[in-house]
Enzyme design. Structure first.
Site, mmCIF file in Angstrom:
data_model
loop_
_atom_site.group_PDB
_atom_site.id
_atom_site.type_symbol
_atom_site.label_atom_id
_atom_site.label_comp_id
_atom_site.label_asym_id
_atom_site.label_seq_id
_atom_site.Cartn_x
_atom_site.Cartn_y
_atom_site.Cartn_z
ATOM 1 N N ARG A 23 26.250 41.319 36.725
ATOM 2 C CA ARG A 23 27.501 42.090 36.758
ATOM 3 C C ARG A 23 27.271 43.579 36.534
ATOM 4 O O ARG A 23 28.076 44.244 35.868
ATOM 5 C CB ARG A 23 28.502 41.573 35.714
ATOM 6 C CG ARG A 23 29.090 40.221 36.044
ATOM 7 C CD ARG A 23 30.303 40.348 36.955
ATOM 8 N NE ARG A 23 30.729 39.040 37.418
ATOM 9 C CZ ARG A 23 31.790 38.396 36.955
ATOM 10 N NH1 ARG A 23 32.566 38.962 36.065
ATOM 11 N NH2 ARG A 23 32.105 37.206 37.419
ATOM 12 N N ARG A 27 33.865 46.301 36.067
ATOM 13 C CA ARG A 27 34.941 46.988 35.362
ATOM 14 C C ARG A 27 34.517 47.946 34.266
ATOM 15 O O ARG A 27 35.324 48.749 33.815
ATOM 16 C CB ARG A 27 35.898 45.946 34.761
ATOM 17 C CG ARG A 27 36.619 45.159 35.822
ATOM 18 C CD ARG A 27 37.554 44.121 35.227
ATOM 19 N NE ARG A 27 38.482 43.702 36.256
ATOM 20 C CZ ARG A 27 39.671 44.267 36.468
ATOM 21 N NH1 ARG A 27 40.093 45.225 35.675
ATOM 22 N NH2 ARG A 27 40.427 43.857 37.451
ATOM 23 N N ARG A 36 38.306 50.135 43.031
ATOM 24 C CA ARG A 36 38.936 48.816 42.963
ATOM 25 C C ARG A 36 40.436 48.913 43.237
ATOM 26 O O ARG A 36 41.021 48.036 43.873
ATOM 27 C CB ARG A 36 38.660 48.214 41.577
ATOM 28 C CG ARG A 36 39.406 46.958 41.223
ATOM 29 C CD ARG A 36 38.821 45.762 41.941
ATOM 30 N NE ARG A 36 39.533 44.548 41.595
ATOM 31 C CZ ARG A 36 40.689 44.174 42.122
ATOM 32 N NH1 ARG A 36 41.284 44.919 43.018
ATOM 33 N NH2 ARG A 36 41.260 43.044 41.757
ATOM 34 N N ASP A 73 31.589 37.357 45.398
ATOM 35 C CA ASP A 73 31.899 36.414 44.319
ATOM 36 C C ASP A 73 31.476 35.014 44.749
ATOM 37 O O ASP A 73 31.409 34.718 45.942
ATOM 38 C CB ASP A 73 33.394 36.429 43.975
ATOM 39 C CG ASP A 73 33.633 35.753 42.636
ATOM 40 O OD1 ASP A 73 33.398 36.388 41.601
ATOM 41 O OD2 ASP A 73 34.008 34.560 42.623
ATOM 42 N N TYR A 149 35.554 25.116 39.690
ATOM 43 C CA TYR A 149 36.716 25.946 40.061
ATOM 44 C C TYR A 149 37.573 25.251 41.118
ATOM 45 O O TYR A 149 38.802 25.325 41.086
ATOM 46 C CB TYR A 149 36.258 27.315 40.577
ATOM 47 C CG TYR A 149 35.700 28.180 39.472
ATOM 48 C CD1 TYR A 149 36.555 28.884 38.617
ATOM 49 C CD2 TYR A 149 34.342 28.264 39.243
ATOM 50 C CE1 TYR A 149 36.043 29.665 37.595
ATOM 51 C CE2 TYR A 149 33.818 29.036 38.219
ATOM 52 C CZ TYR A 149 34.681 29.733 37.395
ATOM 53 O OH TYR A 149 34.188 30.493 36.368
HETATM 54 O O1 1CP Z 1 27.295 42.986 39.963
HETATM 55 C C1 1CP Z 1 27.226 41.768 40.175
HETATM 56 O O2 1CP Z 1 26.716 40.955 39.359
HETATM 57 C C2 1CP Z 1 27.681 41.231 41.529
HETATM 58 C C3 1CP Z 1 28.986 40.708 41.650
HETATM 59 C C4 1CP Z 1 29.443 39.350 41.098
HETATM 60 C C5 1CP Z 1 28.757 38.140 40.860
HETATM 61 C C6 1CP Z 1 27.268 37.872 40.945
HETATM 62 C C7 1CP Z 1 30.819 39.113 40.847
HETATM 63 C C8 1CP Z 1 31.880 40.119 40.961
HETATM 64 N N1 1CP Z 1 30.968 37.785 40.512
HETATM 65 C C9 1CP Z 1 29.741 37.160 40.497
HETATM 66 C C10 1CP Z 1 29.448 35.754 40.212
HETATM 67 C C11 1CP Z 1 30.458 34.901 39.544
HETATM 68 N N2 1CP Z 1 31.830 34.846 39.758
HETATM 69 C C12 1CP Z 1 30.139 33.878 38.610
HETATM 70 C C13 1CP Z 1 28.737 33.515 38.187
HETATM 71 C C14 1CP Z 1 28.199 34.435 37.151
HETATM 72 C C15 1CP Z 1 28.898 34.411 35.803
HETATM 73 O O3 1CP Z 1 28.910 33.363 35.146
HETATM 74 O O4 1CP Z 1 29.408 35.482 35.418
HETATM 75 C C16 1CP Z 1 31.338 33.246 38.223
HETATM 76 C C17 1CP Z 1 31.498 32.108 37.239
HETATM 77 C C18 1CP Z 1 32.397 33.860 38.958
HETATM 78 C C19 1CP Z 1 33.837 33.493 38.919
HETATM 79 C C20 1CP Z 1 34.692 34.649 38.572
HETATM 80 N N3 1CP Z 1 34.953 35.688 39.439
HETATM 81 C C21 1CP Z 1 35.295 34.955 37.347
HETATM 82 C C22 1CP Z 1 35.131 34.136 36.066
HETATM 83 C C23 1CP Z 1 36.302 33.323 35.690
HETATM 84 C C24 1CP Z 1 35.975 32.424 34.503
HETATM 85 O O5 1CP Z 1 36.026 31.208 34.683
HETATM 86 O O6 1CP Z 1 35.643 32.942 33.412
HETATM 87 C C25 1CP Z 1 35.987 36.167 37.488
HETATM 88 C C26 1CP Z 1 36.846 36.876 36.481
HETATM 89 C C27 1CP Z 1 35.741 36.631 38.817
HETATM 90 C C28 1CP Z 1 36.181 37.915 39.450
HETATM 91 C C29 1CP Z 1 35.126 38.942 39.601
HETATM 92 N N4 1CP Z 1 33.927 38.728 40.293
HETATM 93 C C30 1CP Z 1 33.178 39.889 40.284
HETATM 94 C C31 1CP Z 1 33.933 40.884 39.555
HETATM 95 C C32 1CP Z 1 33.484 42.306 39.331
HETATM 96 C C33 1CP Z 1 35.135 40.275 39.127
HETATM 97 C C34 1CP Z 1 36.259 40.964 38.356
HETATM 98 C C35 1CP Z 1 37.443 41.126 39.265
HETATM 99 C C36 1CP Z 1 38.054 42.495 39.442
HETATM 100 O O7 1CP Z 1 37.427 43.558 39.432
HETATM 101 O O8 1CP Z 1 39.268 42.493 39.630
#
Ligand code: 1CP
Length: 348
Positions: A23, A27, A36, A73, A149
């Site tokens: 990540r 944010r 964003r 994602d 999910y």
């Molecule tokens: O910079 C990076 O790492 C690349 C971008 C990236 C990656 C690798 C994003 C952007 N998401 C992911 C993978 C991801 N998404 C995972 C696996 C890694 C981890 O465990 O963190 C998972 C479980 C998700 C699912 C997801 N997407 C969640 C989690 C929900 C939960 O169950 O807790 C969320 C909040 C997102 C949205 C998301 N994905 C990425 C970002 C920056 C965001 C935030 C959204 C936004 O900016 O509005």
């Protein structure tokens, strides 16, 4: 193969230790928040190449990491399979839950690549615009984590519906996992065709499964994805991340054929050095809240990690993704500490 990150994944001991952070785009960066706001919703953001390329590059400009990770994602796969997926501001992902075979019938692989073509375009553009020492990582969610999910319809604390389905009707549940193996393998192969130089498979919720189910729903699908990707793209390194696997990390490494394993923060460093590092490259594993705290506590732990794991094939990372409240200047400091840390016994 010259890029330090790829050399480490290839089993070399590299000094200074290569690093990137899960990540690393997101944010906690004011420049991310600004861009964003210009997208209608999060999926649109991921599918707009101009925006996704830009936010992938933002952390590289600030910190000069050894690798860029595609901005996307894990939930683009259910979206591409035809499930209704959305991200509500502040609430995370929302999906129309699939609980049985009739739900599965609504999904198909037909439009997979067409649907994901903007993601492939992001990779093509990035592969032409990275500094020459920086590697490009493609990624996916592992079938088990993506399935949680798809079945729960959102993030969960106990994964009650997914576990109940998997335990009660494993043959039925395996139809979902098999579809995800198919889609995910094809997706990763296409990512490599468009410029990804390494791949990470995120199994964020692997750690909730008991031993036998861990083998069936985490290890076995990963074996199959690694086999298919390696057959189509020989030489592309694959990093597995079975978060929370505990001692089962050992079975994961022994069986899946991954080149590297990403460790969550609960994995003891000397255990990882002795039990895992002889078999593959290790990546990790600083607590993401030490990056929030910063200061001496962060510096000390970062040095301890490099000290113990840096004398073998190793990539520095966190145990889980950067959280939004992280001060960006703590990341600057962490990069300095990791790059400046002495690696013991590496001879340089
Ligand atoms: O910079 C990076 O790492 C690349 C971008 C990236 C990656 C690798 C994003 C952007 N998401 C992911 C993978 C991801 N998404 C995972 C696996 C890694 C981890 O465990 O963190 C998972 C479980 C998700 C699912 C997801 N997407 C969640 C989690 C929900 C939960 O169950 O807790 C969320 C909040 C997102 C949205 C998301 N994905 C990425 C970002 C920056 C965001 C935030 C959204 C936004 O900016 O509005």
């Amino acid at each position: 193969m010259k890029k330090p990150f790829l050399r480490a994944l290839n089993g070399e001991t590299v000094s200074p230790t290569p690093l990137w952070l899960m990540r690393q785009a997101g944010r906690y960066l004011p420049e991310y928040m600004k861009i964003r706001k210009t997208a209608r919703n999060f999926l649109d953001f991921c599918y707009t190449p101009d925006l996704a390329v830009e936010v992938t590059l933002q952390p590289l400009r600030r910190y000069g990491f050894d690798a860029a990770i595609l901005f996307s994602d894990i939930l683009v796969i259910p979206d591409a399979l035809g499930q209704d997926v959305s991200f509500l501001p502040g609430e995370g992902p929302q999906l129309d839950p699939i609980r049985d075979l009739s739900g599965l019938e609504k999904l198909n692989l037909q439009d997979l690549h067409e649907h994901l073509s903007p993601v492939y375009e992001v990779l093509t553009r990035l592969s032409g615009s990275l500094p020459k020492e920086t590697a490009l990582i493609g990624f996916c969610g592992a079938p088990w984590t993506v399935a949680t999910y798809m079945v729960e319809g959102k993030g969960s604390k106990d994964y009650a519906a997914t576990r109940s389905w998997a335990y009660r009707a494993p043959k039925e549940f395996s139809r979902l996992i098999d579809l995800l193996i198919e889609a995910t393998s094809a997706y990763l192969i296409e990512q490599v065709a468009h410029g990804a130089e390494a791949l990470q498979i995120f199994d964020s919720w692997a750690g909730i499964l008991p031993e036998m189910e861990f083998h069936r729903w985490v290890i076995d699908p990963t074996i199959e994805i690694v086999r298919r990707v390696k057959a189509a793209c020989p030489g592309v390194p694959i990093i597995g991340f079975p978060r929370g696997a505990g001692v089962l990390y050992r079975d994961f490494v022994a069986k899946t054929g991954v080149d590297a394993v990403s460790l969550d923060s609960s994995v003891p460093l000397k255990w990882a050095r002795d039990q895992l590092q002889p078999h593959c490259t290790v990546q990790g594993n600083m607590d993401n809240f030490l990056l929030v705290a910063g200061g001496e506590a962060m510096d000390r732990e970062a040095r301890r990690i490099v000290d113990i794991l840096g004398s073998g094939p190793f990539v520095f990372n966190l145990g889980h993704g950067i959280v939004p409240q992280t001060p960006p200047e703590h990341v600057t400091r962490l990069v300095d500490v990791v790059r400046g840390a002495e690696t013991v016994g590496s001879g340089g």
